[in-house]
Design a protein around this motif. Structure first.
Motif, PDB file in Angstrom:
ATOM      1  N   TRP A 115       0.833  -1.190   0.000  1.00 11.21           N
ATOM      2  CA  TRP A 115       0.000   0.000   0.000  1.00 11.21           C
ATOM      3  C   TRP A 115       0.878   1.255   0.000  1.00 11.21           C
ATOM      4  CZ3 TRP A 115       1.191   2.914   4.225  1.00 11.21           C
ATOM      5  CH2 TRP A 115       1.628   2.250   5.383  1.00 11.21           C
ATOM      6  N   GLY A 116       0.294   2.343  -0.462  1.00 16.73           N
ATOM      7  CA  GLY A 116       1.023   3.601  -0.472  1.00 16.73           C
ATOM      8  C   GLY A 116       0.061   4.739  -0.194  1.00 16.73           C
ATOM      9  N   THR A 117       0.541   5.759   0.470  1.00 14.51           N
ATOM     10  CA  THR A 117      -0.288   6.938   0.720  1.00 14.51           C
ATOM     11  C   THR A 117       0.528   8.173   0.351  1.00 14.51           C
ATOM     12  OG1 THR A 117       0.488   7.449   2.939  1.00 14.51           O
ATOM     13  CG2 THR A 117      -1.257   5.795   2.767  1.00 14.51           C
ATOM     14  N   ASP A 118      -0.161   9.270   0.228  1.00  6.70           N
ATOM     15  CA  ASP A 118       0.592  10.515   0.044  1.00  6.70           C
ATOM     16  C   ASP A 118       1.036  11.010   1.417  1.00  6.70           C
ATOM     17  OD1 ASP A 118      -1.590  11.604   1.251  1.00  6.70           O
ATOM     18  OD2 ASP A 118      -2.463  12.442  -0.587  1.00  6.70           O
ATOM     19  N   ALA A 119       1.669  12.161   1.432  1.00  8.36           N
ATOM     20  CA  ALA A 119       2.232  12.655   2.693  1.00  8.36           C
ATOM     21  C   ALA A 119       1.156  12.839   3.765  1.00  8.36           C
ATOM     22  CB  ALA A 119       2.949  13.983   2.464  1.00  8.36           C
ATOM     23  N   SER A 120      -0.104  13.101   3.322  1.00  7.71           N
ATOM     24  CA  SER A 120      -1.165  13.349   4.305  1.00  7.71           C
ATOM     25  C   SER A 120      -1.818  12.054   4.798  1.00  7.71           C
ATOM     26  CB  SER A 120      -2.233  14.243   3.688  1.00  7.71           C
ATOM     27  OG  SER A 120      -2.901  13.508   2.673  1.00  7.71           O
ATOM     28  N   GLY A 121      -1.377  10.931   4.227  1.00  6.55           N
ATOM     29  CA  GLY A 121      -1.942   9.666   4.683  1.00  6.55           C
ATOM     30  C   GLY A 121      -3.094   9.186   3.821  1.00  6.55           C
ATOM     31  N   GLN A 122      -3.351   9.888   2.722  1.00  8.85           N
ATOM     32  CA  GLN A 122      -4.433   9.513   1.813  1.00  8.85           C
ATOM     33  C   GLN A 122      -3.948   8.346   0.954  1.00  8.85           C
ATOM     34  OE1 GLN A 122      -7.380  11.233   1.628  1.00  8.85           O
ATOM     35  NE2 GLN A 122      -8.232  10.117  -0.133  1.00  8.85           N
ATOM     36  N   SER A 151     -10.790   3.817   1.536  1.00  6.73           N
ATOM     37  CA  SER A 151     -11.438   2.934   2.515  1.00  6.73           C
ATOM     38  C   SER A 151     -10.696   1.602   2.627  1.00  6.73           C
ATOM     39  CB  SER A 151     -12.886   2.677   2.093  1.00  6.73           C
ATOM     40  OG  SER A 151     -12.883   2.032   0.830  1.00  6.73           O
ATOM     41  N   TRP A 152      -9.388   1.632   2.433  1.00  5.00           N
ATOM     42  CA  TRP A 152      -8.673   0.356   2.403  1.00  5.00           C
ATOM     43  C   TRP A 152      -8.633  -0.323   3.773  1.00  5.00           C
ATOM     44  CZ3 TRP A 152      -4.057  -0.593   4.985  1.00  5.00           C
ATOM     45  CH2 TRP A 152      -3.478   0.515   5.611  1.00  5.00           C
ATOM     46  N   VAL A 153      -8.885   0.438   4.873  1.00  2.42           N
ATOM     47  CA  VAL A 153      -8.865  -0.207   6.195  1.00  2.42           C
ATOM     48  C   VAL A 153     -10.204  -0.857   6.539  1.00  2.42           C
ATOM     49  CG1 VAL A 153      -7.049   1.139   7.298  1.00  2.42           C
ATOM     50  CG2 VAL A 153      -9.379   1.998   7.285  1.00  2.42           C
ATOM     51  N   GLU A 154     -11.164  -0.717   5.611  1.00  2.00           N
ATOM     52  CA  GLU A 154     -12.503  -1.241   5.920  1.00  2.00           C
ATOM     53  C   GLU A 154     -12.479  -2.737   6.266  1.00  2.00           C
ATOM     54  OE1 GLU A 154     -16.063  -3.243   5.473  1.00  2.00           O
ATOM     55  OE2 GLU A 154     -14.647  -3.329   3.799  1.00  2.00           O
ATOM     56  N   PRO A 155     -11.696  -3.602   5.586  1.00  2.00           N
ATOM     57  CA  PRO A 155     -11.705  -5.030   5.955  1.00  2.00           C
ATOM     58  C   PRO A 155     -10.954  -5.362   7.255  1.00  2.00           C
ATOM     59  CG  PRO A 155     -10.531  -4.690   3.879  1.00  2.00           C
ATOM     60  CD  PRO A 155     -10.923  -3.351   4.368  1.00  2.00           C
ATOM     61  N   VAL A 156     -10.315  -4.346   7.855  1.00  2.00           N
ATOM     62  CA  VAL A 156      -9.622  -4.622   9.130  1.00  2.00           C
ATOM     63  C   VAL A 156     -10.675  -4.866  10.211  1.00  2.00           C
ATOM     64  CG1 VAL A 156      -8.146  -3.641  10.939  1.00  2.00           C
ATOM     65  CG2 VAL A 156      -7.576  -3.297   8.534  1.00  2.00           C
ATOM     66  N   HIS A 157     -10.426  -5.859  11.066  1.00  3.72           N
ATOM     67  CA  HIS A 157     -11.393  -6.226  12.109  1.00  3.72           C
ATOM     68  C   HIS A 157     -11.724  -5.004  12.968  1.00  3.72           C
ATOM     69  CE1 HIS A 157     -13.232  -8.305  15.477  1.00  3.72           C
ATOM     70  NE2 HIS A 157     -13.210  -9.441  14.772  1.00  3.72           N
ATOM     71  N   PRO A 158     -13.023  -4.752  13.218  1.00  2.09           N
ATOM     72  CA  PRO A 158     -13.400  -3.549  13.975  1.00  2.09           C
ATOM     73  C   PRO A 158     -12.678  -3.419  15.324  1.00  2.09           C
ATOM     74  CG  PRO A 158     -15.346  -4.706  13.195  1.00  2.09           C
ATOM     75  CD  PRO A 158     -14.181  -5.542  12.801  1.00  2.09           C
ATOM     76  N   GLU A 159     -12.409  -4.593  15.937  1.00  3.74           N
ATOM     77  CA  GLU A 159     -11.740  -4.515  17.256  1.00  3.74           C
ATOM     78  C   GLU A 159     -10.296  -4.052  17.131  1.00  3.74           C
ATOM     79  OE1 GLU A 159     -11.931  -8.314  19.175  1.00  3.74           O
ATOM     80  OE2 GLU A 159     -14.125  -8.271  19.249  1.00  3.74           O
ATOM     81  N   ASP A 160      -9.690  -4.308  15.941  1.00  3.25           N
ATOM     82  CA  ASP A 160      -8.269  -3.982  15.786  1.00  3.25           C
ATOM     83  C   ASP A 160      -8.053  -2.593  15.206  1.00  3.25           C
ATOM     84  OD1 ASP A 160      -7.943  -6.506  16.689  1.00  3.25           O
ATOM     85  OD2 ASP A 160      -7.568  -7.401  14.723  1.00  3.25           O
ATOM     86  N   ARG A 161      -9.149  -2.019  14.654  1.00  2.00           N
ATOM     87  CA  ARG A 161      -8.980  -0.741  13.958  1.00  2.00           C
ATOM     88  C   ARG A 161      -8.495   0.386  14.872  1.00  2.00           C
ATOM     89  NH1 ARG A 161     -14.287  -0.214  10.557  1.00  2.00           N
ATOM     90  NH2 ARG A 161     -14.172  -2.360   9.854  1.00  2.00           N
ATOM     91  N   PRO A 162      -9.100   0.575  16.068  1.00  2.00           N
ATOM     92  CA  PRO A 162      -8.656   1.714  16.899  1.00  2.00           C
ATOM     93  C   PRO A 162      -7.168   1.647  17.250  1.00  2.00           C
ATOM     94  CG  PRO A 162     -10.673   0.737  17.770  1.00  2.00           C
ATOM     95  CD  PRO A 162     -10.204  -0.159  16.683  1.00  2.00           C
ATOM     96  N   GLY A 195       4.081   0.757   2.361  1.00  2.00           N
ATOM     97  CA  GLY A 195       4.077  -0.328   3.339  1.00  2.00           C
ATOM     98  C   GLY A 195       3.506  -1.615   2.780  1.00  2.00           C
ATOM     99  N   GLY A 196       3.472  -2.627   3.598  1.00  2.00           N
ATOM    100  CA  GLY A 196       2.951  -3.928   3.162  1.00  2.00           C
ATOM    101  C   GLY A 196       2.278  -4.664   4.312  1.00  2.00           C
ATOM    102  N   LEU A 197       1.398  -5.585   3.917  1.00  2.00           N
ATOM    103  CA  LEU A 197       0.690  -6.422   4.901  1.00  2.00           C
ATOM    104  C   LEU A 197       0.989  -7.882   4.567  1.00  2.00           C
ATOM    105  CD1 LEU A 197      -2.750  -4.676   4.717  1.00  2.00           C
ATOM    106  CD2 LEU A 197      -1.747  -5.301   6.885  1.00  2.00           C
ATOM    107  N   SER A 198       1.516  -8.616   5.524  1.00  2.00           N
ATOM    108  CA  SER A 198       1.798 -10.041   5.268  1.00  2.00           C
ATOM    109  C   SER A 198       0.849 -10.892   6.090  1.00  2.00           C
ATOM    110  CB  SER A 198       3.221 -10.399   5.695  1.00  2.00           C
ATOM    111  OG  SER A 198       4.096  -9.389   5.330  1.00  2.00           O
ATOM    112  N   ASP A 199       0.402 -11.990   5.480  1.00  2.00           N
ATOM    113  CA  ASP A 199      -0.488 -12.915   6.197  1.00  2.00           C
ATOM    114  C   ASP A 199       0.362 -13.733   7.174  1.00  2.00           C
ATOM    115  OD1 ASP A 199      -1.992 -15.069   7.034  1.00  2.00           O
ATOM    116  OD2 ASP A 199      -3.199 -15.085   5.212  1.00  2.00           O
ATOM    117  N   VAL A 200       0.140 -13.496   8.446  1.00  2.00           N
ATOM    118  CA  VAL A 200       0.915 -14.235   9.464  1.00  2.00           C
ATOM    119  C   VAL A 200      -0.031 -15.042  10.354  1.00  2.00           C
ATOM    120  CG1 VAL A 200       2.873 -12.645   9.523  1.00  2.00           C
ATOM    121  CG2 VAL A 200       0.879 -12.185  10.955  1.00  2.00           C
ATOM    122  N   ASP A 201      -1.212 -15.340   9.781  1.00  2.00           N
ATOM    123  CA  ASP A 201      -2.236 -15.994  10.603  1.00  2.00           C
ATOM    124  C   ASP A 201      -1.724 -17.293  11.238  1.00  2.00           C
ATOM    125  OD1 ASP A 201      -5.119 -15.749  11.354  1.00  2.00           O
ATOM    126  OD2 ASP A 201      -5.095 -17.789  10.594  1.00  2.00           O
TER     127      ASP A 201
END
Ligand code: ADP
Length: 647
Positions: A120-127, A151-162, A214-220
């Motif tokens: 994933w990539g964002t601009d300087a403002s985090g967009q 809305s790329w964080v939408e699939p993140v578990h609601p409990e883990d988002r905060p 950044g990147g997200l790796s499946d470490v389940d």
């Protein structure tokens, strides 16, 4: 080809019309045409050719008198050619760079899409402005939609988002690397643990953050395994802590044993002997004892295979050794008085897979003396054995003393018994002597008659003979009791003995106007007993019953002696009367020596009866019958041979 043709045409016109035509400027077109679809070097070649051609036609036209105008035009044409060539090559370079850039972008995209992680990539403002194709593959959400809606964080578990958001904001505020674990919803609806790392990308010039990548790796699997390991570790730590406490407690508990000056502890290693036993087992040996006793060399090898590993201080000190090493280095088989007796049971236990042996033995002291011990050995599966030994020197001495004392006591008892027996003799002899005197008187009276009844006299004489025989037996038995001689045991038919006893007491029975009945089962096993002693028991019980009947009317004076097989290989004899029974106060003391309720009684009869029955392996009990009267019942074990026959 078109460029060459155009160059020829321009050259021809230039030769013919000279500088007036200014056609040489058109060489720039030749350069453009010649450069199309070629490399930069060719452009400059065409530029060179065009310059030469322009120079040649100028030289040809003005070889004699070059003027300023023509020279100026030539220079103009050459400059035009050079500028055109330069522009064309610049453009070519630009196009080339663009192509390369495009290629590089494509490469990057392929690369980004082919990695197993979500990038994933964002601009300087985090967009969010970049997600690789793996995002869509994993989440099932279109990359374009996610980027567009940020809305790329939408699939993140609601409990883990905060938590994740907190870390992300902290990273952005500090400009440091961002790391977080979170559960991300897979396209199949399940959540899997992923690890996200993001790093700031800074401008080389200003150092400012221009974007985040950044990147997200499946470490389940790893995460869950790690969680399991953590849980196991925690459990293990708890267990270790618990065991440590237990061990500590055990250590303290055993330390007191280990340091007790009267308890000896030794650790031995039996693995070498164990290996020999394994071989024997594999060979098919089943009875180890007989095998080893038949093969002394194997037995010695087994005994030699036992080693002492450690002992506590108490044992080597008590045995008189100078140091612990003196005892530890001594082979256990040399440390006991009888190695075979002490160690063979342990070899057997090891062979049979038992883990505990206890016995007694004697240890060899440093000065060669012996120290008797009682020991218990715990055999561990690895061949280690822990032996606990207890010094029983004092106890052995005490038991020797006790044996001597017991012998003395037995002798004293016998002497004391003589006194008691003399009273009991009087009791036993009383009845036959009385019977004899009455019979003699009766016999004499019979004979004094004019016509004596010789049959009657003969019966009286027969009874006299029986009673005299009985007197002799009683005297003999009494002598045996005093000298403690072994009684003569014989197989006795109880029914016959009861019959015989009734005959002996016939006169008493008649005199008391009573009836004695014998009720015998058809098949009663015989008993192996002292016949005279048992007859004495029967006489005592029947005479007591007759005495008791004095208190009841004549028609109710019955005694029944029953003989029948009892329980568990015993024979039961019961003497029941129809007398008044026995009062509870009397019942409690009835077997006590010298207890009697009769004016001329001695109070030894029942005591002798019980002792006799018990000596013959039986029991004597008394009960009051519900219909009135007392019942004395004794059991005796049936003779083994009789039991065998019965079976
Ligand atoms: P002795 O006959 O000399 O008294 P025993 O030991 O034979 O001594 O008996 C003790 C007492 O037990 C007797 O005095 C009597 O009171 C009581 N006794 C024994 N047998 C019977 C019986 N069949 N019925 C009632 N009392 C009995």
């Amino acid at each position: 080809m078109a460029a060459a043709s155009l160059a020829c045409v321009i050259f021809a016109i230039d030769l013919r019309h000279g500088v007036d035509s200014s056609v040489a400027v058109l060489y720039a077109l030749v350069v453009v045409l010649g450069s199309m679809g070629t490399v930069q070097r060719v452009t400059w070649s065409w530029a060179g050719i065009c310059a030469v051609l322009a120079g040649a036609s100028y030289a040809w036209a003005y070889k004699d008198a070059p003027d300023f105008t023509s020279t100026y035009k030539l220079a103009f044409a050459l400059v035009a050619i050079a500028i055109t060539a330069s522009l064309v090559t610049s453009r070519k370079r630009l196009v080339l760079a663009q192509v390369k850039l495009e290629d590089s972008r494509r490469e990057q995209r392929i690369l980004a899409d082919s990695v197993p992680q979500i990038l994933w990539g964002t601009d300087a403002s985090g967009q969010c402005n970049f997600l690789n194709a793996r995002y869509a593959e994993y989440t099932g959400i279109s990359v374009d939609d996610a980027v567009r809606a940020n809305s790329w964080v939408e699939p993140v578990h609601p409990e883990d988002r905060p938590g994740m958001l907190r870390l992300w904001l902290a990273a952005r505020a500090s400009g440091n690397e961002f790391r977080a674990h979170c559960r991300v919803r897979h396209r199949d609806g399940t959540y899997r643990w992923m690890h996200s790392i993001g790093r700031p990308v800074r401008s080389p010039e200003t150092g400012e953050i221009v974007r985040w990548m950044g990147g997200l790796s499946d470490v389940d699997d790893e995460f869950k395994a790690q969680k399991r390991i953590q849980k196991l570790n925690r459990e293990l730590e708890d267990l270790v802590a618990q065991r440590t406490v237990e061990l500590q407690e055990t250590r303290w508990r055993f330390r007191s044993l280990y340091e007790d000056p009267n308890i000896f502890v030794a650790e031995q290693n039996w693995s070498e002997s164990g290996a020999i036993l394994d071989d024997l087992r594999a060979k098919g040996v089943t009875n180890l004892r007989s095998y080893l006793l038949g093969n002394p060399e194997v037995l010695q090898a087994c005994l030699a295979g036992v080693r002492t590993v450690d002992v506590n201080d108490a044992i080597w000190r008590k045995l008189g050794y100078e140091s612990k090493a003196d005892l530890v280095t001594k082979a256990p088989r040399d440390g006991v008085v009888d190695a075979v007796a002490a160690l063979l049971p342990q070899l057997e236990a090891l062979f049979e897979g038992r883990d505990y042996v206890t016995s007694t033995t004697a240890l060899v002291r440093a000065d060669g003396g012996r120290m008797p011990v009682i020991f218990a050995v715990n055999l561990m599966p690895d061949g280690t054995a822990y032996a606990t030994l207890f010094d029983i020197t004092d106890r052995e001495a005490a038991s020797e003393l006790m044996a001597a004392a017991q012998q003395e006591l037995a002798r004293a008892n016998r002497v004391a018994t003589v006194g008691a027996l003399s009273i009991s003799i009087a009791h036993e002899l009383n009845q036959p002597i009385a019977s004899i005197s009455v019979d003699i008187e009766t016999g004499l009276r019979m004979l004094a008659k004019d016509e004596p009844d010789y049959d009657m006299v003969a019966r009286i004489l027969a009874r006299l003979r029986r009673n005299a025989g009985r007197l002799a037996s009683i005297v003999q038995q009494t002598r045996d009791q005093i000298t403690n001689h072994q009684r003569r045991l014989e197989l006795v038919d109880l029914t016959a003995l009861t019959e015989e006893t009734r005959l002996l007491l016939e006169r008493e029975v008649v005199a008391r106007r009573a009836v004695v009945k014998i009720r015998a089962a058809s098949s009663v096993p015989r008993v192996l007993v002292d016949r005279i002693a048992l007859q004495q028991v029967l006489v005592n019980l029947i005479v007591n019953a007759l005495d008791a009947l004095a208190a009841v009317p004549e028609q109710k004076r019955n005694v029944e002696v029953s003989v029948e097989p009892g329980e568990e290989g015993h024979v039961r004899v019961r003497v029941a009367d129809t007398g008044p029974g026995i009062h509870d106060d009397v019942l409690a003391k009835i077997f006590t020596p010298f207890f009697t309720t009769k004016p001329d009684g001695i109070g030894m009869g029942l005591q002798i009866c019980r002792t006799t029955v018990e000596r013959l392996g039986g029991e004597l009990h008394v009960t009051n019958l519900p219909e009135g009267g007392a019942s004395f019942e004794f059991t005796l074990p049936a003779a083994a041979s009789e039991m065998a026959e019965a079976c």
